[in-house]
Design a protein around this motif. Structure first.
Motif, PDB file in Angstrom:
ATOM      1  N   ARG A 223      54.199  41.879  38.385  1.00 51.98           N
ATOM      2  CA  ARG A 223      53.338  40.994  39.163  1.00 51.98           C
ATOM      3  C   ARG A 223      51.865  41.260  38.864  1.00 51.98           C
ATOM      4  O   ARG A 223      51.058  40.327  38.776  1.00 51.98           O
ATOM      5  CB  ARG A 223      53.615  41.195  40.658  1.00 51.98           C
ATOM      6  N   GLN A 224      51.499  42.516  38.698  1.00 50.54           N
ATOM      7  CA  GLN A 224      50.122  42.856  38.374  1.00 50.54           C
ATOM      8  C   GLN A 224      49.712  42.346  36.997  1.00 50.54           C
ATOM      9  O   GLN A 224      48.578  41.928  36.788  1.00 50.54           O
ATOM     10  CB  GLN A 224      49.927  44.384  38.435  1.00 50.54           C
TER      11      GLN A 224
ATOM     12  N   LYS B 112      49.538  38.309  37.195  1.00 48.01           N
ATOM     13  CA  LYS B 112      48.623  37.709  38.172  1.00 48.01           C
ATOM     14  C   LYS B 112      47.391  37.077  37.539  1.00 48.01           C
ATOM     15  O   LYS B 112      47.012  35.950  37.894  1.00 48.01           O
ATOM     16  CB  LYS B 112      48.222  38.750  39.226  1.00 48.01           C
TER      17      LYS B 112
ATOM     18  N   TYR C 273      49.484  33.052  45.453  1.00 46.92           N
ATOM     19  CA  TYR C 273      50.639  32.383  44.857  1.00 46.92           C
ATOM     20  C   TYR C 273      50.837  30.984  45.443  1.00 46.92           C
ATOM     21  O   TYR C 273      51.290  30.069  44.748  1.00 46.92           O
ATOM     22  CB  TYR C 273      51.887  33.248  45.035  1.00 46.92           C
TER      23      TYR C 273
ATOM     24  N   GLU D 202      40.800  41.136  38.270  1.00 48.17           N
ATOM     25  CA  GLU D 202      42.041  41.926  38.246  1.00 48.17           C
ATOM     26  C   GLU D 202      41.980  42.992  37.150  1.00 48.17           C
ATOM     27  O   GLU D 202      42.457  44.108  37.329  1.00 48.17           O
ATOM     28  CB  GLU D 202      43.245  41.007  38.019  1.00 48.17           C
TER      29      GLU D 202
END
Length: 309
Positions: A7-8, A11, A192, A298
């Motif tokens: 997920r990281q 993203k 999301y 991120e």
């Protein structure tokens, strides 16, 4: 690879993936378009659960941004008008249209002040509702737009999406603190939800542009370039103003991220319909900027995490 690490990694690419999905499947987006207001409502509810009433305040920051939005859009229109009326209207609507309802959520993801953007968004929407009748009637005298009609339609389209989640979040803080805390602790969900909403927004924009493109290719391309220039300048100006008041991110999102759905509607109903190609193209430009900002944010967080470990 664990679910969390996957997920990281994905993203930063979620918004480009969402935009590409909307582009590829634009012919089918109309089947789910009705979900867009619901997604934005839920997304803002999650975001606003981070706020308290004391977070909201009105300062010179608000008036300076409004000056850029309102006076800037009018100045751009009169500067371009001697060369081409439609391009002037396209540039005008890209600057004049208010802040996007989703801007507080993106601002929160980037570490900016949600309350500043939410406050400015309300002022921005109301200002457009008040000034749109006179300005749009001047540009297109045959539009026949009245103050009451403009104020009512824009208020019905926009204000419930902003005020509804905000009121619910503030009421829950007092009456259901556990639920409020549970929602506030799941801020990642809003990202999301926005990715899904973005698929619909992009798909609708492409659906709108495709049938008009073949007959007016050069005008639409010029309007798309005008939208790009307006987008970059507004993000840049917003950062400059925001830096002066200690929050570059909030300033950039307040000016640069636009309510393009409202802008397209105003252009279709009260200007030459072809002008709506400019805000439709703006959808891509401001979301490309948002995607890049989130990617860089991120990436910086991951670097900071590695350095700390």
């Amino acid at each position: 690879m664990s679910l969390n690490s996957f997920r990281q990694k994905i993203k930063p690419w979620m918004l480009p993936i969402a935009m590409l999905t909307g582009l590829i499947f634009y012919q089918y987006i109309h089947y789910v378009s009705f979900l867009s207001p619901c997604l934005i409502f839920v997304m803002l509810l999650i975001t606003f659960c981070r706020l308290k009433i004391s977070d909201f305040h009105i300062g010179p920051y608000i008036w300076l941004l409004l000056g850029v939005q309102l006076a800037g859009s009018t100045a751009i229109y009169f500067a371009i008008r001697p060369f081409n009326e439609l391009i002037a209207q396209g540039a005008f609507i890209c600057v004049f249209c208010p802040t996007a309802t989703a801007a507080p959520t993106i601002t929160g993801m980037l570490g900016g002040s949600i309350s500043k953007v939410a406050t400015y968004s309300l002022f921005s929407q109301v200002s457009v509702a008040i000034l749109a009748p006179s300005l749009l009637s001047y540009m297109n005298p045959g539009a026949g737009i009245t103050f009451a009609e403009s104020m009512t339609r824009i208020s019905v389209m926009v204000l419930p999406l902003i005020l509804g989640p905000l009121v619910i979040a503030l009421v829950m803080e007092r009456t259901a603190p556990r639920v409020h805390h549970a929602i506030a602790s799941h801020q990642g969900l809003s990202f999301y939800i926005w990715a899904v909403a973005l698929i619909i927004v992009v798909g609708n924009s492409v659906s709108f542009l495709v049938p008009r493109f073949r007959q007016n290719v050069w005008l639409i391309l010029v309007l798309a370039v005008v939208a790009f220039v307006a987008c970059i300048i507004q993000f840049w100006l917003g950062r400059k103003i925001g830096r002066h008041y200690g929050d570059m991110i909030s300033g950039a999102q307040s000016l640069g991220q636009k309510n393009t759905v409202l802008a397209v509607w105003l252009a279709l109903n009260y200007l030459n319909p072809l002008v709506s190609a400019a805000p439709a193209a703006y959808v891509a430009w401001h979301n490309i900027v948002n995607s890049w900002q989130i990617y860089m944010h991120e990436r910086q967080k991951q670097k900071s995490g590695h350095a700390a470990s």
